[in-house]
Design an enzyme around this catalytic site. Sequence first.
Site, PDB file in Angstrom:
ATOM      1  N   HIS A 185      -4.233 -29.304   9.833  1.00  0.00           N
ATOM      2  CA  HIS A 185      -4.351 -30.317  10.739  1.00  0.00           C
ATOM      3  C   HIS A 185      -3.402 -30.997  11.487  1.00  0.00           C
ATOM      4  O   HIS A 185      -2.865 -32.093  11.413  1.00  0.00           O
ATOM      5  CB  HIS A 185      -5.168 -31.410   9.882  1.00  0.00           C
ATOM      6  CG  HIS A 185      -6.183 -30.787   8.798  1.00  0.00           C
ATOM      7  ND1 HIS A 185      -5.685 -30.952   7.520  1.00  0.00           N
ATOM      8  CD2 HIS A 185      -7.118 -30.081   8.954  1.00  0.00           C
ATOM      9  CE1 HIS A 185      -6.840 -30.392   6.749  1.00  0.00           C
ATOM     10  NE2 HIS A 185      -7.469 -30.044   7.399  1.00  0.00           N
ATOM     11  N   HIS A 234     -11.117 -32.089  13.494  1.00  0.00           N
ATOM     12  CA  HIS A 234     -10.787 -31.648  12.283  1.00  0.00           C
ATOM     13  C   HIS A 234      -9.343 -31.117  12.386  1.00  0.00           C
ATOM     14  O   HIS A 234      -8.393 -31.224  11.444  1.00  0.00           O
ATOM     15  CB  HIS A 234     -11.719 -30.844  11.772  1.00  0.00           C
ATOM     16  CG  HIS A 234     -11.638 -30.147  10.420  1.00  0.00           C
ATOM     17  ND1 HIS A 234     -12.426 -29.482   9.487  1.00  0.00           N
ATOM     18  CD2 HIS A 234     -10.395 -30.246   9.506  1.00  0.00           C
ATOM     19  CE1 HIS A 234     -12.069 -29.343   8.221  1.00  0.00           C
ATOM     20  NE2 HIS A 234     -10.597 -29.587   8.227  1.00  0.00           N
ATOM     21  N   HIS A 280      -5.136 -22.549   7.745  1.00  0.00           N
ATOM     22  CA  HIS A 280      -5.849 -23.615   8.320  1.00  0.00           C
ATOM     23  C   HIS A 280      -5.076 -24.986   8.297  1.00  0.00           C
ATOM     24  O   HIS A 280      -4.542 -25.161   7.046  1.00  0.00           O
ATOM     25  CB  HIS A 280      -7.416 -23.997   7.239  1.00  0.00           C
ATOM     26  CG  HIS A 280      -8.169 -25.148   7.700  1.00  0.00           C
ATOM     27  ND1 HIS A 280      -8.731 -25.512   8.858  1.00  0.00           N
ATOM     28  CD2 HIS A 280      -8.312 -26.143   6.696  1.00  0.00           C
ATOM     29  CE1 HIS A 280      -8.973 -26.826   8.817  1.00  0.00           C
ATOM     30  NE2 HIS A 280      -9.062 -27.068   7.466  1.00  0.00           N
ATOM     31  N   GLU A 282     -12.183 -25.868   1.014  1.00  0.00           N
ATOM     32  CA  GLU A 282     -12.410 -25.152   2.282  1.00  0.00           C
ATOM     33  C   GLU A 282     -12.055 -23.816   2.146  1.00  0.00           C
ATOM     34  O   GLU A 282     -11.572 -23.152   3.235  1.00  0.00           O
ATOM     35  CB  GLU A 282     -11.479 -25.860   3.351  1.00  0.00           C
ATOM     36  CG  GLU A 282     -12.185 -27.213   3.692  1.00  0.00           C
ATOM     37  CD  GLU A 282     -11.799 -27.762   4.859  1.00  0.00           C
ATOM     38  OE1 GLU A 282     -12.417 -27.928   5.902  1.00  0.00           O
ATOM     39  OE2 GLU A 282     -10.524 -27.992   5.087  1.00  0.00           O
TER      40      GLU A 282
HETATM   41 MN    MN Z   1      -9.509 -28.963   6.591  1.00  0.00          MN
END
Ligand code: MN
Length: 235
Positions: free
Chosen positions: A98, A166, A96, A77
Site C-alpha cells: 500500500h 487499497h 502486495h 491476505e
Molecule cells: Mn492489503
Amino acid sequence: MSELASDLAELVTANHILAREDVLDAFGHVSLRSPQADGEYFISRSRSPELVVVEDLQRYDLDSKLLGDDERRGYIERVIHGGIYKARPDVKAVAHFHSPAIMPFCVADIVWKPVTHLGATIGTDVALWDSQAEFGDTDMLVSTADQAASLARALANSNAVFLRGHGAVVVGGSLRELVMRTIQLCRNGDVLLRSLPFGGVTPLTAGEIALSGAKNLEPPVLARAWDYWATRAGH
Ligand code: MN
C-alpha cells in the site's frame, strides 16, 4: 547453504529491501513460489516485513492452506499469493503493498503509465481491480479464494494491478525481478504525479517500453540493483 536455504534467505532480504525502500511498511507482504514444488509457496507469518527472519517463513499450498505444523497466525491476505500462483504458472514471486507512491492511482482518476526507462520494467498497462464490482461492500481486504481469483483475472497476463482504495500487486519471474518491478512501479508513479502539474507528460512508446523493459531485467542489471538495495537494507 542448500539451494532452498539460499532462496529463503533471499526472500527474507526481499522483505527487508521492500521495507527499506518504502514499498512495504507495517503492512504488505512478499512471497516466493517453492523452488521445489510448483504447488506451494513461502511467505512470512503475519509480521511486518522489516522484522521478518527466516524462522518466520511458512509454507502454504495454492489454496493458501498451511503446510507443516507452524500454527502461528498467517497474513489474512495471503490468498492473493495463492490465487496468483494458481492462475499464472510463469510467476515465481508476488508482492502486495500500500505504498503512498501508488495510492493516488488506486483512488483518483489517474492512469499509471511508464514515463521513465525504469518504469518500463512494469510493461504497458496496469489494470484497476474494483472489489465493489463483484463483491459489493467488503472490509476492502482480499481474504477469500473468490476475491483472489477475481483479482488474478484482472491482473491477467500483466505484471501489476491496482486495487481500488487499497494498494497494488506486482509479480515477477524471480525475486530479483519482482523487487525491481515493485520499486520501479512506485518510483515511476512518483515521477508521474510530480510531473503532471506541469502538463505535457510524455509516456514511453510501446516500442520503448518493450526494449527498455527487457534491458532492465537482464541478470547483470538485476544483480547490480539487488546488491545496492540489499546493502541499504543492511545485508
Ligand atoms: Mn492489503
